[in-house]
Each structure stands twice: as C-alpha cells, then as structure tokens.
Design an enzyme around this catalytic site. Structure first.
Site, PDB file in Angstrom:
ATOM      1  N   LYS A 122     -12.434  -1.301   6.512  1.00 54.38           N
ATOM      2  CA  LYS A 122     -11.718  -2.473   7.237  1.00 54.38           C
ATOM      3  C   LYS A 122     -12.276  -2.259   8.851  1.00 54.38           C
ATOM      4  O   LYS A 122     -12.411  -3.313   9.403  1.00 54.38           O
ATOM      5  CB  LYS A 122     -10.327  -2.099   7.293  1.00 54.38           C
ATOM      6  N   TRP A 159       0.790  -1.335   0.004  1.00 50.64           N
ATOM      7  CA  TRP A 159       0.208   0.031  -0.023  1.00 50.64           C
ATOM      8  C   TRP A 159       0.849   1.270   0.024  1.00 50.64           C
ATOM      9  O   TRP A 159       0.481   2.181  -0.666  1.00 50.64           O
ATOM     10  CB  TRP A 159      -0.995   0.154   1.348  1.00 50.64           C
ATOM     11  N   ASP A 186      -1.568   6.652   6.133  1.00 57.26           N
ATOM     12  CA  ASP A 186      -2.765   5.930   5.772  1.00 57.26           C
ATOM     13  C   ASP A 186      -3.216   4.864   6.598  1.00 57.26           C
ATOM     14  O   ASP A 186      -2.264   3.865   7.044  1.00 57.26           O
ATOM     15  CB  ASP A 186      -2.391   5.056   4.456  1.00 57.26           C
TER      16      ASP A 186
HETATM   17  C1  LIG Z   1      -7.555  -1.366   1.748  1.00 58.19           C
HETATM   18  C2  LIG Z   1      -6.679  -0.195   1.741  1.00 58.19           C
HETATM   19  C3  LIG Z   1      -6.481   0.752   0.872  1.00 58.19           C
HETATM   20  C4  LIG Z   1      -7.151   1.015  -0.400  1.00 58.19           C
HETATM   21  O1  LIG Z   1      -8.724   1.341  -0.093  1.00 58.19           O
HETATM   22  P1  LIG Z   1      -9.868   1.711  -1.069  1.00 58.19           P
HETATM   23  O2  LIG Z   1     -10.922   1.813  -0.287  1.00 58.19           O
HETATM   24  O3  LIG Z   1      -9.830   0.460  -2.039  1.00 58.19           O
HETATM   25  O4  LIG Z   1      -9.089   2.683  -1.866  1.00 58.19           O
HETATM   26  C5  LIG Z   1      -5.378   1.676   1.015  1.00 58.19           C
HETATM   27  N1  LIG Z   1      -4.336   1.618   2.168  1.00 58.19           N
HETATM   28  C6  LIG Z   1      -4.593   0.415   3.170  1.00 58.19           C
HETATM   29  C7  LIG Z   1      -3.552   0.625   4.063  1.00 58.19           C
HETATM   30  C8  LIG Z   1      -5.441  -0.321   3.016  1.00 58.19           C
HETATM   31  O5  LIG Z   1      -5.665  -1.386   3.557  1.00 58.19           O
END
Ligand SMILES: *Cc1c(COP(=O)(O)O)cnc(C)c1O
Length: 361
Positions: free
Chosen positions: A197, A103, A173
């Site tokens: 999540k 990511w 993030d």
């Molecule tokens: C799932 C995830 C993403 C992507 O999320 P989207 O909602 O599909 O854009 C980005 N960063 C991390 C750490 C993730 O777990």
C-alpha cells in the site's frame, strides 16, 4: 494527461514516479555491475548496504526507538494475524480486539483458534461507520495484547489517534497508513504492515517489535513464524525478498527527501480534503463513515444510482484515473490516496466527480 496514469488502486498501489524511474535505470544493470536488480544476491555487499540503510531510514522516518527491532519479512500482512497470537500469547490466554471492519475481522478470525479472542469494542452495530469511542472500550488488564487495525482499507475507517493501553502491549496492523503521518512508536508493542500500500512490492511485510516481547513466544512455533528467530537472523533466516527490500529502501529515501512523515501527513490531509469536500457537497455520491473516523488513505463512496457506476468508472479510465472500482465485498467506488498519489491526482479526481455530477446528478 500524464504519461503515467493516476492509479487509485488499494494495493498493490501506485509507486512514486522517481522510484519507478530509478528501478527502470537499474533494472538491467544494477549499480553498473552488469546484472539485473532482480539478481541482487542477499549475501552481496550491495545488499548488506541496502538492508542496513533501509532499516536506518525507516528508523529515522518513524523515530523508532532503540527498544524496538525492525524486520523485513515475507508473506505480506496476513501471516501476522496468526503470528501475533503465537508469539505474544500462551494457549488459553485472552487477547483484546477492536472490531472496526473487514481487516480487523480477518485478524480476529485467524486468531480464534490460537488465543481466546475477546472483542473489547466493536462498531458492528453501526455497520462499521466509525472507530468505537475509546470511553466505551472494555479492556481486560490481563489481556496478552490489544489488537487494532489502524486503517480499515476497505471500509475507509481510520483511527484519528491511538489508545494508551498501559502495560498491555498495543498491536497495530498499519498496512494501509504506515508512513503517512508521525507516529509515537514507543506506545506500540508491535506494528506490522504489508508493503504493497504505502511502501513497495506486494509480498514484503514490515514488522516493528519491542524487544521484551520476543520472550513470549509459545513453544513449538515454527522458525519462520517466530519473531525472535527473525530478529536473531536480522531478517535473513531464509533468503530475504532482496529486490522488494531494495525497492522499499528507495521509497524510504523518497519519503525522506520529500520532507518525511510530517510532509506526508500534510499531503494526505490535502488529498483527502479534495475528495471529501466533493462528497460533502454532493447529491449524487454518498459516504457513510462518521467524519471523525474517515480515512485519509482510502475513500469509499457510492453513487445514489448504482446504474451510473459503470459509466463513472469508464469516464474516469478515459481520463487516466484508474482502478477506482470498490472492493468486491462492498461494491461502489474507492479512491486510495497513499503517499505516492500526487495532490494533482486527487484534484483531477475531484474535478471529474464534480463534472460527472453536473451531467448525471
Ligand atoms: C491489504 C491489507 C492486509 C492484507 O495484506 P496481505 O499482504 O494481502 O496479506 C491486511 N490488513 C490491512 C489493513 C490491509 O490493508
């Protein structure tokens, strides 16, 4: 077996039973109004109340200081890979990235055409088995920001603590570990997280941004990508994801009622320990992440004999332990242990793993 399965999927992920039951109750007749929760109008008094309460609860849960705004935006986490450089850096400026896996790599790749991406530290040489030691980071004091991925959802690598980046804004993030532990939000310039999540329905994103950073947006950025515009409109520049925000608010209420992020941290540690204890004692399963960087949220592992994987997954499914297949980029198995996963779910998985090893090890 429980009526509802234990869903170990990485996202969209398991939701708390209490929230699912509440949605079911109000699905057809929202607060006795005679319309569905899906029909909730964003100009209604109900929504004004829901939105204000969701913001206040998130602010209380994470102790978000008054210096920071809270936004509920569309599009999940991915738009922020581009929105962060567009809003925080001028063209030609450089930004520091900490490269810890899939990511953070995606964030860097998207930012490359918008900002001069500098890799200040990378775990690529050890195949992303850790967060690089802070002492080895080569931070640039002139960088527009430092970007980290707090928890690498696919690799299973999590920051054990967050760096002090001085005057350079720290951007994180936190899609897969937000609300799982107490956080000193004041140390961050910007936090973004996709909701699917640890919060609620996919498509929603939470952004926490420090007020003074709103003035750094470069010219020509479209309104929907401009954080200042969203702050000005209190997340209602266009129709907000009203249903998703309602559900996120129910999750915040649930987390508060259960004891807040301190309790979520205690549970997360207990759940992760169940699985890592089995892995540590095993001859059959392997996890290659350095202990200090192991994620409490996502535990990826491999079977020494890959031919056993299908049998492992089939047996798990029969016991109501679902969605344990690893990410398509890595293969193997991955158990996601977000807030909504009960401790009993982790215990049952650990028992199943032990029993499977006894039979096949
Ligand atoms: C799932 C995830 C993403 C992507 O999320 P989207 O909602 O599909 O854009 C980005 N960063 C991390 C750490 C993730 O777990």
């Amino acid at each position: 077996m429980r009526a509802r399965a234990y869903n170990f999927g990485a996202g969209p992920a398991m939701m708390p039973d209490a929230v699912i039951e509440r949605i079911a109750r109000e699905w057809q007749n929202f607060r006795g109004e005679g319309y569905s929760a899906m029909e909730l109008g964003h100009r209604s008094e109900h929504f004004a109340d829901i939105h204000a309460r969701a913001k206040a609860d998130l602010r209380a849960l994470l102790g978000v200081p008054e210096s920071h705004h809270i936004l509920f935006l569309h599009g999940g986490a991915t738009p922020h890979f581009a929105m962060v450089p567009l809003n925080l850096a001028q063209p030609g400026q450089s930004a520091d990235y900490i490269h810890t896996g899939y990511w953070s790599d995606k964030a860097m790749a998207e930012a490359t055409s918008l900002v001069n991406v500098r890799i200040a530290a990378s775990a690529a040489a050890s195949e992303f088995d850790r967060v690089p030691e802070r002492a080895g980071w080569q931070l640039d004091p002139a960088a527009a920001y430092v970007h980290i991925c707090a928890n690498e959802t696919i690799g299973g690598v999590e920051f054990a603590d967050y760096p002090d980046t001085g005057d350079v804004p720290l951007v994180a993030d936190m899609s897969s570990n937000i609300l799982s532990q107490p956080l000193d939000v004041a140390r961050f310039g910007l936090i973004y997280a996709g909701a699917q999540k640890n919060i609620g329905p996919a498509g929603l994103a939470i952004v926490i941004i420090r007020d003074d950073l709103l003035g750094r947006v470069r010219s020509g950025v479209p309104s929907v990508m401009n954080y200042a515009r969203h702050v000005e409109w209190d997340s209602m520049y266009n129709t907000p994801a009203a249903f998703a925000i309602w559900v996120a608010g129910l999750v915040f209420e649930y987390v508060k009622k259960e004891g807040g992020v301190v309790e979520m941290a205690r549970r997360s540690a207990a759940k992760a320990k169940c699985i890592y204890d089995v892995l540590n004692a095993s001859q059959l399963y392997t996890n290659r992440i350095q202990p200090a960087s192991r994620s409490r949220m996502n535990v990826p592992f491999f079977l020494r004999e890959p031919r056993l994987e299908t049998r492992f997954l089939d047996g798990a499914r029969r016991r109501g332990l679902l969605n344990l297949k690893g990410h398509r980029a890595t293969g193997g198995i991955r158990a996601s242990l977000y807030n909504a996963m009960p401790l009993d779910g982790a215990r049952e998985l650990a028992e199943y793993m032990t029993e499977f090893e006894r039979r096949h090890g």
